[in-house]
Design an enzyme around this catalytic site. Structure first.
Site, PDB file in Angstrom:
ATOM      1  N   ASP A   1       0.858  -1.188   0.000  1.00 27.20           N
ATOM      2  CA  ASP A   1       0.000   0.000   0.000  1.00 27.20           C
ATOM      3  C   ASP A   1       0.892   1.236   0.000  1.00 27.20           C
ATOM      4  O   ASP A   1       2.068   1.167   0.364  1.00 27.20           O
ATOM      5  CB  ASP A   1      -0.868   0.030   1.261  1.00 27.20           C
ATOM      6  CG  ASP A   1      -2.031  -0.944   1.169  1.00 27.20           C
ATOM      7  OD1 ASP A   1      -2.315  -1.398   0.057  1.00 27.20           O
ATOM      8  OD2 ASP A   1      -2.625  -1.244   2.213  1.00 27.20           O
TER       9      ASP A   1
ATOM     10  N   ASP B   1      -9.189  -5.521   2.360  1.00 24.37           N
ATOM     11  CA  ASP B   1      -7.895  -6.102   1.968  1.00 24.37           C
ATOM     12  C   ASP B   1      -7.758  -7.549   2.439  1.00 24.37           C
ATOM     13  O   ASP B   1      -6.824  -8.245   2.038  1.00 24.37           O
ATOM     14  CB  ASP B   1      -6.731  -5.294   2.569  1.00 24.37           C
ATOM     15  CG  ASP B   1      -6.561  -3.940   1.907  1.00 24.37           C
ATOM     16  OD1 ASP B   1      -6.786  -3.863   0.681  1.00 24.37           O
ATOM     17  OD2 ASP B   1      -6.199  -2.971   2.596  1.00 24.37           O
TER      18      ASP B   1
ATOM     19  N   ASP C   1      -4.430  -2.832   5.146  1.00 20.85           N
ATOM     20  CA  ASP C   1      -4.916  -2.352   6.451  1.00 20.85           C
ATOM     21  C   ASP C   1      -6.442  -2.376   6.572  1.00 20.85           C
ATOM     22  O   ASP C   1      -6.971  -2.369   7.659  1.00 20.85           O
ATOM     23  CB  ASP C   1      -4.404  -0.931   6.737  1.00 20.85           C
ATOM     24  CG  ASP C   1      -4.712   0.039   5.607  1.00 20.85           C
ATOM     25  OD1 ASP C   1      -5.517  -0.315   4.725  1.00 20.85           O
ATOM     26  OD2 ASP C   1      -4.149   1.150   5.602  1.00 20.85           O
TER      27      ASP C   1
END
Length: 737
Positions: free
Chosen positions: A131, A442, A438
């Protein structure tokens, strides 16, 4: 929830390799033991096995049943001991020790391991899908640019250029269309406390600078319906009732997506203008400029609505907020600076052969700018598929997606499902994939990946439950440290296997050759079990707890298909095994004369010779343990002072060996050795150090030996098939003639 609760039971890359190695070693050991058993029994019953005084051990018709059984039991004991020595029961211990040791140490490096096997799998990682927000960046967002009233504001905090009506609409949109909140202290002088996601906090903090009174603004209108921010649609909206028939519907989200829904824009004085193609181009240019400067672009728009068109309260949950004919209020650029040192961490990964891929919800221009800043991209002019949008990627066929996945470095405007598709495509191409995440959405990607890395600060509980390792500080540098520890696990297991196989090969060859040639073995059951203890338990403790070094990050990743026993290990193993076998077999057959024991009693001389062989063999393993620390480095003592456990185990082994030889003669079938013989034993074992040093200069091919032999076998089979075909063709020709 269904997808993340599925347990495939898939083995890790190292487990697959270890199963193969353990099975191979066990089969070889069992075969050798059976061969030794057959040979020893045949020699025994045919009268070719002799006592130290030269007399035959078994004479047909003259031996009692008890004496014969004792002889057979002795032979069976040797065979069983060979199996015990050959079977790598220390391998699971070594694996568990190094995993547990690494897991404990990784906690200090801000990584909480939830699944033990993830430690070693991380060492095999070939790619990391990371990310952006909070992992590569600091997650400390602030509004640094603003474009309202159709032009760029000199300072994003200065609302004096805007009319009161425009400012009121902006503040209303900020206060009502948010998932965050502001706590205003009762006592004056204290800063208000802003809560919410980093983006929400940045926008709310900017609203305060514009003069927004959060609670007061919210009290002026009532919320009718909320469309929460959606990672798929990249926008969120709210309908608010101002009183009477007037309703405002505010939208906030990705700038280019909001812009597409706007048909007009608001000037600084509050006048409404049609959204002409020229004005659209102007807005897009501003969005591009902000994105190029690594800014996240968030647009604000609204539209009016009649209260009569709003569904009744009991039907409002199904109401789809109108998202067409919007009026553009403006755009803000939010800066989230890169974490200090993230560029070095990315470069370290790249040098280690691990490709870092950034997966973000930001638009391509912002994603490109951040990727250049982090070092993920080197060239600002790259195009598809190196940098790709999520919707483009998901529109590809499965095969096209796999081919594109290999080349992707940055994916912008991606949804959690795009991340899952990327992970699947990479795994199908044979990659060992690590993924950071997070959010709750996901979770499927974290579950699908070989190693799921959730964020300890920003991560949701669902994401953490689906992950294998939790990064406690949300920092990409901690991810790199996890890779380092993972490689250390793999390297330590390789060191142990090299050490164990050397002992295995030497012990098996010595006993087999001695058994076939003389009917007796120089290393008896007790001695072999002591060697087995050194090789398995103590060896595992010594070599499995080596801390990681920077040298580990200079190697390419092992991936899924590379063999566990690499060519360097085979070279070291063969050199040391040949050395030990040569020395010990020479001692076995010529030891009495070489050690000047010809004048001794034959039985005592034989015991001294066998004790000397046993002592030299054990000391060879002690010295070889140092060699196994650094299979591919010349300096085998590098960093040894920091490994107190290794030094302690070496010292313990030497003390116990001295006790066995000098004081436990009856139990271990040994006799006391003179100090001169001790020095000769140490000297012979010491010779393993310079030999290993010189051996490391011998080059090895990059192609694994296993592949070479497989190709040789395949080639000979093909040649054989070709010969058969040729003979068949000739026979056919003769038949035709």
């Amino acid at each position: 929830m269904a997808s993340i609760s599925e347990d495939s039971g898939e083995e890790t890359p190292l487990q697959v390799r270890l199963n193969g190695v353990a099975t191979f070693i066990g089969m070889v050991g069992l075969s050798v033991a059976l061969a030794v058993l057959v040979v020893l029994l045949a020699r025994y019953f045919t009268g070719h096995t002799y006592n130290p005084d030269g007399s035959v051990q078994y004479v047909k018709g003259k031996m009692g049943v008890g004496q014969t059984i004792r002889g057979v039991v002795r032979i069976f004991t040797v065979a069983v001991t060979i199996v015990v020595v050959a079977v790598p029961e220390g391998l699971p211990l070594a694996v568990t020790l190094t995993l547990a040791f690494s897991m404990r140490k990784m906690m200090k490096d801000k990584a909480l391991v939830r699944r033990l096997s993830a430690c070693e799998t991380m060492g095999s990682a070939t790619t990391i899908c990371s990310d952006k927000t909070g992992t590569l960046t600091l997650n400390q967002m602030t509004v640094v640019e603003a474009y309202f009233g159709g032009k760029k504001m000199g300072s994003p905090d200065n609302a004096q250029t805007l009319s009161a009506d425009v400012t009121s609409l902006i503040v209303e949109g900020i206060a009502q269309n948010t998932s965050g909140s502001i706590y205003e202290a009762e006592q004056g002088g204290q800063e208000p406390e802003v809560t919410g996601s980093p983006t929400e906090k940045a926008i709310l903090s900017w609203g305060l600078k514009l003069g927004m009174k959060f609670n007061e603004t919210r009290s002026k209108s009532s919320i009718l319906h909320v469309f929460p921010f959606n990672s798929e649609k990249k926008r969120g909206g709210v309908a608010v009732h101002l009183g009477g028939p007037e309703v405002h519907i505010h939208w906030k989200g990705a700038a280019e997506i909001i812009l597409d829904s706007c048909t007009s824009w608001l000037d600084t004085d509050g006048s409404k203008h049609s959204m002409t193609p020229e004005k659209v181009a102007e807005f897009k240019k501003f969005i591009e400029d902000m994105a190029t400067a690594s800014l996240r672009c968030v647009a604000f728009a609204y539209r009016t609505y009649e209260m009569d068109g709003v569904p009744n309260e009991d039907q409002r949950d199904e109401w789809k907020l109108p998202e067409d004919n919007l009026i553009m209020l403006g755009i803000v650029g939010i800066k989230d600076p890169c974490r200090p040192g993230v560029q070095d961490s990315v470069r370290l990964c790249q040098a280690a052969g691990i490709k870092v891929r950034m997966v973000t919800g930001d638009n391509l221009q912002t994603a490109r700018a951040i990727a250049l800043e982090c070092g993920i991209l080197d060239d600002p002019n790259v195009s598809e598929p190196v940098i790709i949008e999520g919707k483009t990627f998901r529109a590809l066929s499965d095969l096209e997606r796999e081919e594109a996945a290999e080349k992707i470095s940055v994916m912008g405007r991606s949804s959690p499902n795009d991340k899952l598709l990327l992970v699947k495509a990479l795994r199908n191409r044979g990659h060992v994939v690590a993924v950071t995440g997070d959010g709750t959405n996901d979770a499927p990607a974290l579950h699908e990946a070989d190693i799921g890395l959730s964020m300890g600060i920003q991560g949701t509980e669902v994401a953490k439950e689906s992950s294998d390792i939790i990064i406690l500080d949300d920092n990409f540098a901690s991810v790199v440290r996890v890779v380092r520890w993972g490689r250390s696990v793999y390297a330590n297991i390789q060191k142990f296997i090299q050490f164990q196989l050397t002992v295995n090969v030497a012990a098996l060859i010595i006993n087999v050759v001695a058994a076939v040639s003389s009917g007796n073995v120089p290393l008896n059951a007790v001695q072999l079990l002591w060697v087995n203890l050194i090789m398995d338990t103590l060896g595992a403790l010594a070599l499995a707890t080596e801390p990681p070094t920077n040298h580990l990050m200079e190697r390419p990743p092992v991936g899924r298909r590379e063999p566990l026993i690499i060519n360097i290990m085979w070279r070291n193993l063969i050199i040391m095994a040949l050395f030990q076998v040569s020395v010990l077999l020479t001692l076995n057959f010529k030891g009495i004369s070489l050690l000047q024991l010809k004048n001794d009693n034959p039985a005592h001389a034989d015991k001294v010779k066998n004790t000397f062989i046993f002592n030299t063999f054990v000391l060879c393993q002690v010295f070889n343990e140092f060699n196994s620390r650094k299979p591919d480095e010349l300096n085998i003592f590098k960093g040894i002072s920091g490994n107190h456990l290794f030094i302690g185990i070496i010292a313990l082994t030497l003390i116990l060996q001295a006790l066995i030889v000098e004081f436990l003669g009856k139990f271990a079938s040994t006799v006391k050795l003179s100090w001169q013989l001790w020095l000769v034993s140490i000297g012979l074992a010491f010779f393993g150090w310079p030999l290993a040093f010189v051996g490391k200069f011998i080059p090895v091919p990059k192609r694994p030996f296993g592949e070479f032999f497989a190709c040789c076998c395949k080639g000979s089979k093909q040649a054989s098939d070709a010969t058969s075909d040729d003979k068949g063709n000739k026979s056919e020709h003769r038949d035709v003639v």
